[in-house]
Design a protein around this motif. Sequence first.
Motif, PDB file in Angstrom:
ATOM      1  N   PHE A   1     -30.757 -45.723 -11.863  1.00 38.51           N
ATOM      2  CA  PHE A   1     -30.648 -44.739 -10.531  1.00 38.51           C
ATOM      3  C   PHE A   1     -30.862 -43.214 -10.866  1.00 38.51           C
ATOM      4  CE2 PHE A   1     -27.526 -43.222 -13.484  1.00 38.51           C
ATOM      5  CZ  PHE A   1     -27.387 -42.032 -12.914  1.00 38.51           C
ATOM      6  N   ASP A   2     -31.516 -42.381  -9.489  1.00 42.57           N
ATOM      7  CA  ASP A   2     -32.161 -41.124  -9.092  1.00 42.57           C
ATOM      8  C   ASP A   2     -30.763 -40.088  -9.036  1.00 42.57           C
ATOM      9  OD1 ASP A   2     -35.080 -41.716  -9.517  1.00 42.57           O
ATOM     10  OD2 ASP A   2     -33.628 -43.698  -8.081  1.00 42.57           O
ATOM     11  N   VAL A   3     -29.489 -40.307  -8.837  1.00 41.65           N
ATOM     12  CA  VAL A   3     -28.700 -39.185  -7.741  1.00 41.65           C
ATOM     13  C   VAL A   3     -26.727 -39.763  -7.831  1.00 41.65           C
ATOM     14  CG1 VAL A   3     -27.613 -38.158  -5.816  1.00 41.65           C
ATOM     15  CG2 VAL A   3     -30.094 -39.100  -5.494  1.00 41.65           C
ATOM     16  N   LEU A   4     -26.385 -39.101  -8.547  1.00 42.75           N
ATOM     17  CA  LEU A   4     -24.688 -39.883  -9.144  1.00 42.75           C
ATOM     18  C   LEU A   4     -24.419 -38.984  -7.558  1.00 42.75           C
ATOM     19  CD1 LEU A   4     -22.403 -40.685 -10.855  1.00 42.75           C
ATOM     20  CD2 LEU A   4     -22.645 -38.124 -11.827  1.00 42.75           C
ATOM     21  N   ASN A   5     -23.331 -40.294  -7.093  1.00 42.85           N
ATOM     22  CA  ASN A   5     -22.240 -39.894  -6.716  1.00 42.85           C
ATOM     23  C   ASN A   5     -20.882 -40.087  -7.286  1.00 42.85           C
ATOM     24  OD1 ASN A   5     -20.886 -39.524  -4.127  1.00 42.85           O
ATOM     25  ND2 ASN A   5     -21.696 -41.303  -3.090  1.00 42.85           N
ATOM     26  N   VAL A   6     -20.571 -38.383  -7.190  1.00 39.35           N
ATOM     27  CA  VAL A   6     -19.131 -38.656  -8.302  1.00 39.35           C
ATOM     28  C   VAL A   6     -17.878 -38.300  -6.959  1.00 39.35           C
ATOM     29  CG1 VAL A   6     -19.560 -38.319 -10.390  1.00 39.35           C
ATOM     30  CG2 VAL A   6     -19.369 -36.502  -8.304  1.00 39.35           C
ATOM     31  N   LYS A   7     -16.513 -38.971  -7.223  1.00 35.17           N
ATOM     32  CA  LYS A   7     -15.522 -38.270  -5.868  1.00 35.17           C
ATOM     33  C   LYS A   7     -14.438 -38.116  -6.394  1.00 35.17           C
ATOM     34  CE  LYS A   7     -17.531 -42.307  -2.894  1.00 35.17           C
ATOM     35  NZ  LYS A   7     -17.416 -43.428  -2.850  1.00 35.17           N
ATOM     36  N   THR A   8     -13.654 -37.170  -6.179  1.00 35.23           N
ATOM     37  CA  THR A   8     -12.598 -35.918  -6.832  1.00 35.23           C
ATOM     38  C   THR A   8     -11.552 -36.741  -6.346  1.00 35.23           C
ATOM     39  OG1 THR A   8     -12.590 -34.472  -4.855  1.00 35.23           O
ATOM     40  CG2 THR A   8     -13.440 -33.348  -6.272  1.00 35.23           C
ATOM     41  N   ALA A   9     -11.821 -37.468  -5.736  1.00 33.58           N
ATOM     42  CA  ALA A   9      -9.782 -38.877  -5.092  1.00 33.58           C
ATOM     43  C   ALA A   9     -10.109 -39.733  -6.322  1.00 33.58           C
ATOM     44  CB  ALA A   9     -10.501 -39.057  -3.610  1.00 33.58           C
ATOM     45  N   ARG A  10     -10.933 -40.360  -6.410  1.00 30.66           N
ATOM     46  CA  ARG A  10     -11.893 -40.620  -7.841  1.00 30.66           C
ATOM     47  C   ARG A  10     -11.813 -40.653  -9.362  1.00 30.66           C
ATOM     48  NH1 ARG A  10     -16.562 -44.508  -6.667  1.00 30.66           N
ATOM     49  NH2 ARG A  10     -17.730 -42.430  -7.777  1.00 30.66           N
ATOM     50  N   ASN A  11     -12.945 -39.655  -9.574  1.00 27.79           N
ATOM     51  CA  ASN A  11     -13.169 -38.911 -11.329  1.00 27.79           C
ATOM     52  C   ASN A  11     -12.202 -38.122 -11.263  1.00 27.79           C
ATOM     53  OD1 ASN A  11     -16.256 -39.563  -9.362  1.00 27.79           O
ATOM     54  ND2 ASN A  11     -14.969 -41.440 -11.186  1.00 27.79           N
ATOM     55  N   GLY A  12     -11.185 -37.317 -10.018  1.00 28.68           N
ATOM     56  CA  GLY A  12     -10.559 -35.705 -10.762  1.00 28.68           C
ATOM     57  C   GLY A  12     -11.671 -34.393 -10.507  1.00 28.68           C
ATOM     58  N   PHE A  13     -11.739 -33.500 -11.388  1.00 25.44           N
ATOM     59  CA  PHE A  13     -12.332 -31.887 -11.549  1.00 25.44           C
ATOM     60  C   PHE A  13     -13.053 -32.344 -12.939  1.00 25.44           C
ATOM     61  CE2 PHE A  13     -14.341 -27.697 -10.972  1.00 25.44           C
ATOM     62  CZ  PHE A  13     -15.069 -27.865  -9.779  1.00 25.44           C
ATOM     63  N   THR A  14     -12.245 -32.587 -13.906  1.00 28.22           N
ATOM     64  CA  THR A  14     -13.146 -32.575 -15.012  1.00 28.22           C
ATOM     65  C   THR A  14     -13.832 -33.322 -15.002  1.00 28.22           C
ATOM     66  OG1 THR A  14     -10.873 -31.599 -15.736  1.00 28.22           O
ATOM     67  CG2 THR A  14     -12.147 -32.573 -17.178  1.00 28.22           C
ATOM     68  N   ASP A  15     -12.603 -34.850 -15.078  1.00 31.58           N
ATOM     69  CA  ASP A  15     -14.389 -35.762 -15.471  1.00 31.58           C
ATOM     70  C   ASP A  15     -16.221 -35.856 -14.285  1.00 31.58           C
ATOM     71  OD1 ASP A  15     -13.425 -37.124 -17.362  1.00 31.58           O
ATOM     72  OD2 ASP A  15     -12.510 -38.397 -16.009  1.00 31.58           O
ATOM     73  N   GLY A  16     -15.137 -35.535 -13.514  1.00 33.83           N
ATOM     74  CA  GLY A  16     -16.467 -35.312 -12.395  1.00 33.83           C
ATOM     75  C   GLY A  16     -17.748 -34.496 -12.609  1.00 33.83           C
ATOM     76  N   LEU A  17     -16.882 -33.598 -13.243  1.00 36.49           N
ATOM     77  CA  LEU A  17     -17.773 -32.170 -13.605  1.00 36.49           C
ATOM     78  C   LEU A  17     -18.903 -32.980 -14.303  1.00 36.49           C
ATOM     79  CD1 LEU A  17     -19.050 -28.987 -13.448  1.00 36.49           C
ATOM     80  CD2 LEU A  17     -17.351 -28.223 -14.370  1.00 36.49           C
ATOM     81  N   ASN A  18     -18.546 -33.210 -15.444  1.00 39.99           N
ATOM     82  CA  ASN A  18     -18.541 -33.720 -16.640  1.00 39.99           C
ATOM     83  C   ASN A  18     -19.264 -35.390 -16.643  1.00 39.99           C
ATOM     84  OD1 ASN A  18     -17.487 -31.528 -18.314  1.00 39.99           O
ATOM     85  ND2 ASN A  18     -15.863 -33.380 -18.964  1.00 39.99           N
ATOM     86  N   MET A  19     -19.601 -35.674 -15.429  1.00 40.15           N
ATOM     87  CA  MET A  19     -20.327 -36.721 -15.272  1.00 40.15           C
ATOM     88  C   MET A  19     -21.624 -36.418 -14.802  1.00 40.15           C
ATOM     89  SD  MET A  19     -17.455 -39.168 -14.011  1.00 40.15           S
ATOM     90  CE  MET A  19     -18.675 -40.380 -12.860  1.00 40.15           C
ATOM     91  N   LEU A  20     -21.198 -35.200 -13.210  1.00 36.97           N
ATOM     92  CA  LEU A  20     -22.494 -34.005 -13.075  1.00 36.97           C
ATOM     93  C   LEU A  20     -23.537 -33.062 -14.332  1.00 36.97           C
ATOM     94  CD1 LEU A  20     -20.665 -32.970 -10.024  1.00 36.97           C
ATOM     95  CD2 LEU A  20     -22.794 -34.372 -10.094  1.00 36.97           C
ATOM     96  N   ARG A  21     -22.411 -33.623 -14.682  1.00 37.63           N
ATOM     97  CA  ARG A  21     -23.796 -32.760 -16.048  1.00 37.63           C
ATOM     98  C   ARG A  21     -24.068 -33.684 -16.877  1.00 37.63           C
ATOM     99  NH1 ARG A  21     -18.784 -27.692 -17.547  1.00 37.63           N
ATOM    100  NH2 ARG A  21     -19.331 -25.999 -15.929  1.00 37.63           N
ATOM    101  N   ALA A  22     -23.382 -34.980 -17.120  1.00 37.88           N
ATOM    102  CA  ALA A  22     -24.617 -35.310 -17.578  1.00 37.88           C
ATOM    103  C   ALA A  22     -24.883 -36.125 -17.274  1.00 37.88           C
ATOM    104  CB  ALA A  22     -23.372 -36.731 -18.811  1.00 37.88           C
ATOM    105  N   ALA A  23     -25.693 -36.617 -15.847  1.00 38.89           N
ATOM    106  CA  ALA A  23     -26.406 -36.744 -15.444  1.00 38.89           C
ATOM    107  C   ALA A  23     -27.864 -35.900 -15.285  1.00 38.89           C
ATOM    108  CB  ALA A  23     -26.369 -37.222 -13.709  1.00 38.89           C
ATOM    109  N   ALA A  24     -27.097 -34.392 -14.700  1.00 36.49           N
ATOM    110  CA  ALA A  24     -28.555 -33.067 -14.941  1.00 36.49           C
ATOM    111  C   ALA A  24     -28.961 -33.090 -16.313  1.00 36.49           C
ATOM    112  CB  ALA A  24     -27.666 -32.342 -14.126  1.00 36.49           C
ATOM    113  N   ALA A  25     -28.108 -33.595 -16.811  1.00 35.73           N
ATOM    114  CA  ALA A  25     -28.638 -33.320 -18.467  1.00 35.73           C
ATOM    115  C   ALA A  25     -30.191 -34.455 -18.711  1.00 35.73           C
ATOM    116  CB  ALA A  25     -28.167 -33.644 -19.911  1.00 35.73           C
ATOM    117  N   HIS A  26     -29.579 -35.836 -18.445  1.00 40.72           N
ATOM    118  CA  HIS A  26     -31.084 -36.112 -18.500  1.00 40.72           C
ATOM    119  C   HIS A  26     -31.815 -36.800 -16.754  1.00 40.72           C
ATOM    120  CE1 HIS A  26     -28.264 -38.568 -21.142  1.00 40.72           C
ATOM    121  NE2 HIS A  26     -29.255 -39.350 -21.104  1.00 40.72           N
ATOM    122  N   GLY A  27     -31.745 -35.521 -16.060  1.00 42.33           N
ATOM    123  CA  GLY A  27     -33.125 -35.293 -15.324  1.00 42.33           C
ATOM    124  C   GLY A  27     -32.264 -35.860 -13.850  1.00 42.33           C
ATOM    125  N   LYS A  28     -30.870 -36.144 -13.780  1.00 45.12           N
ATOM    126  CA  LYS A  28     -30.623 -37.027 -12.402  1.00 45.12           C
ATOM    127  C   LYS A  28     -29.700 -36.282 -12.215  1.00 45.12           C
ATOM    128  CE  LYS A  28     -31.425 -41.430 -14.651  1.00 45.12           C
ATOM    129  NZ  LYS A  28     -32.384 -41.161 -14.062  1.00 45.12           N
TER     130      LYS A  28
END
Length: 246
Positions: free
Chosen positions: A145-172
């Motif tokens: 993929f190229d863009v990660l879609n996270v949802k607070t209702a599903r991932n919460g704030f902590t996991d959601g932010l950590n996932m966004l940061r992990a994706a960004a570290a891979h250029g996503k």
Amino acid sequence: RGGTLFDTLLGPNTRVRVSFILGIAAPDEMLTEARRVVAAGVRCLKVKVGREHERDLRVIRALRDEFGPDVLLYADSNETLTPESAPAALDAMREAGLMYVEEPLPARNLRARAALHAQGRLPVVADDSCFTPADLDRELDFDTFDVLNVKTARNGFTDGLNMLRAAAAHGKRGMVGSQASTGLGTLHAALLSTQAEVTEPCELSFVLKLQADLLDAPIEFRDGWLDVTGLRDHRIDPARLERYRL
């Protein structure tokens, strides 16, 4: 230490581009709804597609004819394409001016999704394939993929932010999605949307589908943007809460 949770969670990008999820309906109904939400200040539409490819393209072309370049468009295929049909479908979406497509293939078809992404036909948004941080690790390993879609209702704030940061570290790139959020859910999603790793329009306008809400003030969009700092004093209205209590 005297601060509020709102200010603790608020990120650096306090104005967020918003998108609206345009559900599958009769083409004239979809166009009518699109006109309504654009008039309400939205400048990006996510169009549900996948059941009838030619019909979907007609709707997309009608939206483009109606709004021109002032309204951004992308598609959500909800895993409905096949490895055989997807290349031509993505080419047609790209030629119609779409920014990206969400989950074109079934999440279970991991190798086919990786192969489709490697072709570079149209940027792919990961949603159903990335429910959890462990899912994200797998998708990053296979580069699906190229863009990660996270949802607070599903991932919460902590996991959601950590996932966004992990994706960004891979250029996503990153976006925050909606699961039919009311005003309160929109407020939570909006706070995550202000984080530096969020680069794309976020699905913060589902409230425009609601006849009523629990918040004591409306959520307003202006020229495609939401000023998240303007939500700081929004509260649950006790009378509305009592009215809609089960």
